[in-house]
Motif scaffolding. Structure first.
Motif, PDB file in Angstrom:
ATOM      1  N   ASP A 218     -49.605  48.178 104.891  1.00 26.90           N
ATOM      2  CA  ASP A 218     -48.234  47.692 104.748  1.00 26.90           C
ATOM      3  C   ASP A 218     -48.191  46.593 103.699  1.00 26.90           C
ATOM      4  O   ASP A 218     -49.143  45.818 103.541  1.00 26.90           O
ATOM      5  CB  ASP A 218     -47.721  47.123 106.077  1.00 26.90           C
ATOM      6  N   SER A 219     -47.080  46.486 103.000  1.00 26.77           N
ATOM      7  CA  SER A 219     -46.873  45.389 102.057  1.00 26.77           C
ATOM      8  C   SER A 219     -45.425  44.924 102.167  1.00 26.77           C
ATOM      9  O   SER A 219     -44.528  45.715 102.462  1.00 26.77           O
ATOM     10  CB  SER A 219     -47.195  45.819 100.624  1.00 26.77           C
ATOM     11  N   TRP A 220     -45.216  43.637 101.942  1.00 24.31           N
ATOM     12  CA  TRP A 220     -43.875  43.074 102.019  1.00 24.31           C
ATOM     13  C   TRP A 220     -43.857  41.745 101.289  1.00 24.31           C
ATOM     14  O   TRP A 220     -44.901  41.189 100.939  1.00 24.31           O
ATOM     15  CB  TRP A 220     -43.426  42.891 103.474  1.00 24.31           C
ATOM     16  N   THR A 221     -42.662  41.237 101.030  1.00 20.95           N
ATOM     17  CA  THR A 221     -42.487  39.940 100.394  1.00 20.95           C
ATOM     18  C   THR A 221     -42.074  38.932 101.449  1.00 20.95           C
ATOM     19  O   THR A 221     -41.102  39.141 102.178  1.00 20.95           O
ATOM     20  CB  THR A 221     -41.423  40.014  99.283  1.00 20.95           C
ATOM     21  N   SER A 222     -42.816  37.838 101.553  1.00 20.76           N
ATOM     22  CA  SER A 222     -42.546  36.827 102.569  1.00 20.76           C
ATOM     23  C   SER A 222     -41.305  36.026 102.196  1.00 20.76           C
ATOM     24  O   SER A 222     -40.743  36.159 101.103  1.00 20.76           O
ATOM     25  CB  SER A 222     -43.748  35.900 102.723  1.00 20.76           C
ATOM     26  N   SER A 223     -40.899  35.160 103.104  1.00 22.52           N
ATOM     27  CA  SER A 223     -39.716  34.330 102.874  1.00 22.52           C
ATOM     28  C   SER A 223     -39.931  33.348 101.734  1.00 22.52           C
ATOM     29  O   SER A 223     -38.974  32.832 101.157  1.00 22.52           O
ATOM     30  CB  SER A 223     -39.362  33.569 104.159  1.00 22.52           C
ATOM     31  N   THR A 224     -41.208  33.068 101.385  1.00 26.43           N
ATOM     32  CA  THR A 224     -41.509  32.173 100.276  1.00 26.43           C
ATOM     33  C   THR A 224     -41.703  32.917  98.959  1.00 26.43           C
ATOM     34  O   THR A 224     -42.053  32.318  97.946  1.00 26.43           O
ATOM     35  CB  THR A 224     -42.782  31.362 100.585  1.00 26.43           C
ATOM     36  N   GLY A 225     -41.493  34.248  98.981  1.00 24.21           N
ATOM     37  CA  GLY A 225     -41.607  35.031  97.773  1.00 24.21           C
ATOM     38  C   GLY A 225     -42.993  35.570  97.483  1.00 24.21           C
ATOM     39  O   GLY A 225     -43.201  36.210  96.451  1.00 24.21           O
ATOM     40  N   GLU A 226     -43.961  35.329  98.393  1.00 23.48           N
ATOM     41  CA  GLU A 226     -45.314  35.828  98.202  1.00 23.48           C
ATOM     42  C   GLU A 226     -45.412  37.300  98.600  1.00 23.48           C
ATOM     43  O   GLU A 226     -44.801  37.726  99.576  1.00 23.48           O
ATOM     44  CB  GLU A 226     -46.310  35.028  99.043  1.00 23.48           C
ATOM     45  N   ARG A 227     -46.201  38.043  97.833  1.00 20.91           N
ATOM     46  CA  ARG A 227     -46.469  39.439  98.183  1.00 20.91           C
ATOM     47  C   ARG A 227     -47.611  39.461  99.182  1.00 20.91           C
ATOM     48  O   ARG A 227     -48.672  38.906  98.925  1.00 20.91           O
ATOM     49  CB  ARG A 227     -46.838  40.251  96.940  1.00 20.91           C
ATOM     50  N   ARG A 228     -47.401  40.086 100.319  1.00 26.05           N
ATOM     51  CA  ARG A 228     -48.401  40.098 101.372  1.00 26.05           C
ATOM     52  C   ARG A 228     -48.761  41.533 101.751  1.00 26.05           C
ATOM     53  O   ARG A 228     -47.959  42.445 101.578  1.00 26.05           O
ATOM     54  CB  ARG A 228     -47.906  39.333 102.609  1.00 26.05           C
ATOM     55  N   TYR A 229     -49.963  41.668 102.288  1.00 21.65           N
ATOM     56  CA  TYR A 229     -50.504  42.985 102.619  1.00 21.65           C
ATOM     57  C   TYR A 229     -51.158  42.938 103.989  1.00 21.65           C
ATOM     58  O   TYR A 229     -51.687  41.910 104.405  1.00 21.65           O
ATOM     59  CB  TYR A 229     -51.530  43.427 101.571  1.00 21.65           C
ATOM     60  N   LEU A 230     -51.123  44.068 104.676  1.00 20.50           N
ATOM     61  CA  LEU A 230     -51.725  44.157 106.003  1.00 20.50           C
ATOM     62  C   LEU A 230     -52.237  45.575 106.237  1.00 20.50           C
ATOM     63  O   LEU A 230     -51.524  46.543 105.976  1.00 20.50           O
ATOM     64  CB  LEU A 230     -50.696  43.806 107.083  1.00 20.50           C
ATOM     65  N   THR A 231     -53.479  45.672 106.693  1.00 19.27           N
ATOM     66  CA  THR A 231     -54.040  46.952 107.115  1.00 19.27           C
ATOM     67  C   THR A 231     -53.990  47.019 108.630  1.00 19.27           C
ATOM     68  O   THR A 231     -54.485  46.123 109.314  1.00 19.27           O
ATOM     69  CB  THR A 231     -55.501  47.098 106.637  1.00 19.27           C
ATOM     70  N   ARG A 232     -53.360  48.055 109.160  1.00 19.16           N
ATOM     71  CA  ARG A 232     -53.241  48.227 110.608  1.00 19.16           C
ATOM     72  C   ARG A 232     -53.568  49.665 110.972  1.00 19.16           C
ATOM     73  O   ARG A 232     -53.675  50.541 110.113  1.00 19.16           O
ATOM     74  CB  ARG A 232     -51.835  47.857 111.076  1.00 19.16           C
ATOM     75  N   VAL A 233     -53.733  49.895 112.274  1.00 14.63           N
ATOM     76  CA  VAL A 233     -53.947  51.242 112.786  1.00 14.63           C
ATOM     77  C   VAL A 233     -52.649  51.720 113.417  1.00 14.63           C
ATOM     78  O   VAL A 233     -52.109  51.065 114.312  1.00 14.63           O
ATOM     79  CB  VAL A 233     -55.097  51.289 113.818  1.00 14.63           C
ATOM     80  N   GLU A 234     -52.137  52.838 112.935  1.00 15.45           N
ATOM     81  CA  GLU A 234     -50.956  53.454 113.531  1.00 15.45           C
ATOM     82  C   GLU A 234     -51.439  54.442 114.580  1.00 15.45           C
ATOM     83  O   GLU A 234     -52.059  55.459 114.271  1.00 15.45           O
ATOM     84  CB  GLU A 234     -50.133  54.156 112.455  1.00 15.45           C
ATOM     85  N   ALA A 235     -51.188  54.132 115.848  1.00 15.75           N
ATOM     86  CA  ALA A 235     -51.770  54.879 116.959  1.00 15.75           C
ATOM     87  C   ALA A 235     -51.126  56.245 117.123  1.00 15.75           C
ATOM     88  O   ALA A 235     -49.897  56.380 117.067  1.00 15.75           O
ATOM     89  CB  ALA A 235     -51.643  54.092 118.257  1.00 15.75           C
TER      90      ALA A 235
END
Length: 278
Positions: A218-235
């Protein structure tokens, strides 16, 4: 705490030649990106969803394969998810990486690929599976998308087995035997959809569960404008374990479920992935 299980299995095609480097201590580190398509069923039917996963291989196997792999080569990877943290500029950073214990090139003559917008080959009918066993670090959180689709999010603490445990063929991995042996806990995010999400919403902190699913970035832009990323398991499957839970009753049978709907609200609760400094 439940006995930890942390395995990842991937079959995909290399998007480019791997990157080789060495740590200050002289250990070879091979980094490569695999690409493939998952077949996912939801309310609209069966869809093909592309994935790209970065994989890291260390030691002698990295040196063995560093010059032998080319873009477009189909590969099988067996490994695990590794959760790492560090401090940078006074802030705690974290990342979830795919660490390969073993890889092997495959004969791709019977495999079908598609070309993406960057000219990279992506394997159709690929393999993208994670199997985890651990304990919930907090109560499962059940929410609903604006369209009314249930989605549950969970955080799982997984105790890592001592290195040298058998792989798929029953033989211990040589690279694993050289690594450290102390116990380590990985904190991994899990997401479930629809009927499975509604059942998962009953799970509470400390409960031991088994998770089978696919890796999602997953990727998204935080409230401070930073680009963030997350690896998760979709069950696609969840099971409540009985041993060590302190609760009566056996595992509840589950229907396999999956989904491809993105949800953005509340993502600030999750730690971002960053590139680790070397």
């Amino acid at each position: 705490m439940a006995r930890g299980l942390n395995r990842v299995y991937l079959i995909g095609t290399l998007t480019a030649r791997p990157d080789m480097r060495y740590t200050p201590g002289g250990m070879a580190v091979l980094e490569l990106t695999l690409a493939g398509n998952d077949l996912v069923q939801d309310e609209t039917g069966i869809r093909e969803i592309p994935w790209y996963h970065r994989v890291k291989l260390l030691g002698r196997q990295a040196e063995r394969w560093g010059d032998a792999l080319e873009a477009g080569q189909p590969l099988f990877v067996e490994g695990r998810l590794e959760y790492r943290t560090w401090e940078a500029e006074g802030q705690r950073k974290s990342i979830v990486e795919i660490r390969a214990d073993f890889l092997d090139p495959l004969d791709g003559r019977q495999m079908e690929t598609v070309e993406d917008a960057r000219g990279q080959m992506r394997l159709r009918n690929a393999l993208n599976q994670a199997i985890l066993m651990g304990n919930l670090t907090r109560d499962a959180e059940l929410r609903y998308t604006p369209q009314g689709t249930p989605v549950a999010r969970m955080s799982l603490a997984v105790n890592e087995r001592p290195r040298g445990q058998a792989g798929l063929g029953g033989e211990p991995r040589a690279a694993s035997r050289r690594e450290h042996w102390e116990e380590k806990t990985h904190f991994l995010e899990v997401q479930a959809w629809r009927d499975l999400a509604e059942w998962a919403g009953e799970l509470r902190k400390g409960e031991p569960i088994l998770v089978i699913g696919r890796l999602v970035n997953d990727s998204w832009t935080s409230s401070t404008g930073e680009r963030r990323y997350l690896t998760r398991v979709e069950a696609t499957r969840l099971e409540r374990l009985t041993r060590g839970s302190g609760q009566a009753g056996g595992p509840r049978p589950q229907k396999d479920r999956t989904g491809g709907v993105d949800i953005e609200e509340g993502l600030e609760d999750f730690p971002p992935e960053e590139d680790l400094p070397f």
